[in-house]
Design a protein around this motif. Structure first.
Motif, PDB file in Angstrom:
ATOM      1  N   GLY A 141      38.990   8.389  49.928  1.00  0.00           N
ATOM      2  CA  GLY A 141      38.051   9.142  50.748  1.00  0.00           C
ATOM      3  C   GLY A 141      38.534  10.577  50.901  1.00  0.00           C
ATOM      4  O   GLY A 141      39.624  10.932  50.442  1.00  0.00           O
TER       5      GLY A 141
ATOM      6  N   HIS B 283      40.273  13.829  52.171  1.00  0.00           N
ATOM      7  CA  HIS B 283      41.541  14.014  52.872  1.00  0.00           C
ATOM      8  C   HIS B 283      42.090  15.400  52.547  1.00  0.00           C
ATOM      9  O   HIS B 283      41.546  16.110  51.712  1.00  0.00           O
ATOM     10  CB  HIS B 283      42.553  12.940  52.458  1.00  0.00           C
ATOM     11  CG  HIS B 283      42.897  12.949  51.009  1.00  0.00           C
ATOM     12  ND1 HIS B 283      42.062  12.445  50.019  1.00  0.00           N
ATOM     13  CD2 HIS B 283      43.975  13.433  50.349  1.00  0.00           C
ATOM     14  CE1 HIS B 283      42.625  12.599  48.833  1.00  0.00           C
ATOM     15  NE2 HIS B 283      43.796  13.211  48.997  1.00  0.00           N
TER      16      HIS B 283
ATOM     17  N   SER C 154      40.609  20.446  51.738  1.00  0.00           N
ATOM     18  CA  SER C 154      39.951  19.138  51.714  1.00  0.00           C
ATOM     19  C   SER C 154      39.509  18.818  50.291  1.00  0.00           C
ATOM     20  O   SER C 154      39.027  19.690  49.562  1.00  0.00           O
ATOM     21  CB  SER C 154      38.760  19.111  52.671  1.00  0.00           C
ATOM     22  OG  SER C 154      37.760  20.007  52.244  1.00  0.00           O
TER      23      SER C 154
ATOM     24  N   GLN D   1      38.693  15.123  47.415  1.00  0.00           N
ATOM     25  CA  GLN D   1      38.688  13.706  47.073  1.00  0.00           C
ATOM     26  C   GLN D   1      38.258  13.595  45.624  1.00  0.00           C
ATOM     27  O   GLN D   1      37.713  14.537  45.049  1.00  0.00           O
ATOM     28  CB  GLN D   1      37.776  12.889  47.981  1.00  0.00           C
ATOM     29  CG  GLN D   1      36.291  13.063  47.711  1.00  0.00           C
ATOM     30  CD  GLN D   1      35.447  12.214  48.635  1.00  0.00           C
ATOM     31  OE1 GLN D   1      34.953  12.721  49.622  1.00  0.00           O
ATOM     32  NE2 GLN D   1      35.272  10.960  48.301  1.00  0.00           N
TER      33      GLN D   1
ATOM     34  N   ALA E 284      42.576   0.813  57.461  1.00  0.00           N
ATOM     35  CA  ALA E 284      42.167   2.155  57.901  1.00  0.00           C
ATOM     36  C   ALA E 284      42.948   2.570  59.145  1.00  0.00           C
ATOM     37  O   ALA E 284      43.384   3.729  59.252  1.00  0.00           O
ATOM     38  CB  ALA E 284      40.663   2.186  58.163  1.00  0.00           C
ATOM     39  N   LYS E 285      43.160   1.642  60.049  1.00  0.00           N
ATOM     40  CA  LYS E 285      43.926   1.925  61.271  1.00  0.00           C
ATOM     41  C   LYS E 285      45.372   2.281  60.916  1.00  0.00           C
ATOM     42  O   LYS E 285      45.923   3.259  61.423  1.00  0.00           O
ATOM     43  CB  LYS E 285      43.880   0.716  62.207  1.00  0.00           C
ATOM     44  CG  LYS E 285      44.570   0.923  63.520  1.00  0.00           C
ATOM     45  CD  LYS E 285      44.435  -0.319  64.401  1.00  0.00           C
ATOM     46  CE  LYS E 285      45.234  -0.173  65.664  1.00  0.00           C
ATOM     47  NZ  LYS E 285      45.174  -1.386  66.488  1.00  0.00           N
TER      48      LYS E 285
ATOM     49  N   LYS F 242      45.565   5.785  59.157  1.00  0.00           N
ATOM     50  CA  LYS F 242      45.455   6.886  60.127  1.00  0.00           C
ATOM     51  C   LYS F 242      46.736   7.023  60.938  1.00  0.00           C
ATOM     52  O   LYS F 242      47.151   8.128  61.266  1.00  0.00           O
ATOM     53  CB  LYS F 242      44.248   6.694  61.033  1.00  0.00           C
ATOM     54  CG  LYS F 242      42.944   6.984  60.324  1.00  0.00           C
ATOM     55  CD  LYS F 242      41.754   6.940  61.242  1.00  0.00           C
ATOM     56  CE  LYS F 242      40.523   7.174  60.390  1.00  0.00           C
ATOM     57  NZ  LYS F 242      39.438   7.772  61.064  1.00  0.00           N
TER      58      LYS F 242
ATOM     59  N   GLU G 190      46.044  14.306  56.340  1.00  0.00           N
ATOM     60  CA  GLU G 190      44.980  14.089  57.314  1.00  0.00           C
ATOM     61  C   GLU G 190      43.818  13.427  56.586  1.00  0.00           C
ATOM     62  O   GLU G 190      43.323  13.946  55.573  1.00  0.00           O
ATOM     63  CB  GLU G 190      44.525  15.425  57.914  1.00  0.00           C
ATOM     64  CG  GLU G 190      43.393  15.284  58.909  1.00  0.00           C
ATOM     65  CD  GLU G 190      42.910  16.615  59.471  1.00  0.00           C
ATOM     66  OE1 GLU G 190      42.191  16.585  60.463  1.00  0.00           O
ATOM     67  OE2 GLU G 190      43.247  17.686  58.887  1.00  0.00           O
TER      68      GLU G 190
ATOM     69  N   LEU H  57      40.028  12.521  56.410  1.00  0.00           N
ATOM     70  CA  LEU H  57      38.825  13.139  56.939  1.00  0.00           C
ATOM     71  C   LEU H  57      37.671  12.152  56.918  1.00  0.00           C
ATOM     72  O   LEU H  57      37.647  11.233  56.121  1.00  0.00           O
ATOM     73  CB  LEU H  57      38.489  14.376  56.108  1.00  0.00           C
ATOM     74  CG  LEU H  57      39.611  15.411  56.002  1.00  0.00           C
ATOM     75  CD1 LEU H  57      39.263  16.495  54.980  1.00  0.00           C
ATOM     76  CD2 LEU H  57      39.912  16.026  57.349  1.00  0.00           C
ATOM     77  N   ASP H  58      36.707  12.385  57.778  1.00  0.00           N
ATOM     78  CA  ASP H  58      35.523  11.541  57.806  1.00  0.00           C
ATOM     79  C   ASP H  58      34.689  11.779  56.558  1.00  0.00           C
ATOM     80  O   ASP H  58      34.605  12.904  56.059  1.00  0.00           O
ATOM     81  CB  ASP H  58      34.671  11.827  59.047  1.00  0.00           C
ATOM     82  CG  ASP H  58      35.375  11.422  60.331  1.00  0.00           C
ATOM     83  OD1 ASP H  58      36.163  10.442  60.301  1.00  0.00           O
ATOM     84  OD2 ASP H  58      35.141  12.079  61.355  1.00  0.00           O
ATOM     85  N   ARG H  59      34.069  10.710  56.071  1.00  0.00           N
ATOM     86  CA  ARG H  59      33.171  10.850  54.916  1.00  0.00           C
ATOM     87  C   ARG H  59      31.939  11.617  55.339  1.00  0.00           C
ATOM     88  O   ARG H  59      31.433  11.433  56.423  1.00  0.00           O
ATOM     89  CB  ARG H  59      32.783   9.467  54.383  1.00  0.00           C
ATOM     90  CG  ARG H  59      33.974   8.745  53.780  1.00  0.00           C
ATOM     91  CD  ARG H  59      33.530   7.468  53.088  1.00  0.00           C
ATOM     92  NE  ARG H  59      34.672   6.737  52.626  1.00  0.00           N
ATOM     93  CZ  ARG H  59      35.193   6.843  51.406  1.00  0.00           C
ATOM     94  NH1 ARG H  59      34.637   7.644  50.536  1.00  0.00           N
ATOM     95  NH2 ARG H  59      36.230   6.121  51.048  1.00  0.00           N
ATOM     96  N   ALA H  60      31.495  12.485  54.448  1.00  0.00           N
ATOM     97  CA  ALA H  60      30.318  13.326  54.772  1.00  0.00           C
ATOM     98  C   ALA H  60      29.047  12.526  54.653  1.00  0.00           C
ATOM     99  O   ALA H  60      28.947  11.535  54.034  1.00  0.00           O
ATOM    100  CB  ALA H  60      30.280  14.515  53.820  1.00  0.00           C
TER     101      ALA H  60
END
Length: 178
Positions: A67, A69, A108, A110, A160-161, A164, A173, A175-178
């Motif tokens: 994803g 990052h 950023s 991926q 995922a936990k 992170k 870091e 990042l959230d998927r767009a």
């Protein structure tokens, strides 16, 4: 663009405490790590380079790739086989066999294999450390192309936990998927 400073100082003596690092992908001692569908083989670890860089052979099956990052180290990808879609600061590009991509630190990015064939990349991270992130998060697998175990929804949430929780330790870091 800054230039690297040069001096006329003599080279330091050879550090005889350092050994030649030699990796064979089919060796029983090769370290193959399965991580969220991809398989990463560590060919040169930071311990081999005094932390200067690491090299990872990446097998990315169709649909594979991390994803979005970013991290505090440089990352260079050399695509040996197949093609992947690289997203850099939101812009998408197709990277094909023979292409090289350098991702500057803190940017950023991926990659995603959008083709129907596996992709193979060499990844060089400078300084080293990313290989330890993969070892801590992934699971050992038998070969360079062995897929990691499939994760169910609960296992994926746990992964995922954990990712992170340890990412910052490795200058990364997620990042959230767009």
């Amino acid at each position: 663009m800054s230039e690297i400073a040069t001096t006329n100082a003599p080279l330091p003596a050879d550090d005889l405490s350092r050994a030649l690092a030699f990796a064979q992908l089919d060796s029983p001692t090769a370290q193959h790590i399965g991580l969220v569908g991809n398989t990463y083989t560590i060919t040169v670890a930071g311990k081999d380079t005094n932390g200067r860089f690491c090299v990872i052979d990446m097998h990315v099956p169709p649909g594979g790739g991390p994803g979005p990052h970013r991290h505090d180290f440089e990352e260079t990808f050399i695509l040996l086989e197949g093609e992947v879609e690289m997203t850099f600061r939101g812009a998408k590009s197709i990277v094909r066999a023979g292409d090289t991509v350098n991702v500057p630190s803190n940017a950023s990015h991926q990659f995603h294999n959008v083709s129907t064939s596996p992709a193979r990349m060499i990844c060089i991270c400078a300084p080293a450390g990313n290989e330890r992130f993969f070892v801590e998060l992934g699971v050992p697998v038998a070969t360079r192309t062995t897929a990691p175990p499939k994760l169910d929804a609960m296992q994926m949430a746990e992964f995922a936990k954990k990712a992170k929780a340890v990412a910052a330790k490795y200058g990364t870091e997620l990042l959230d998927r767009a």
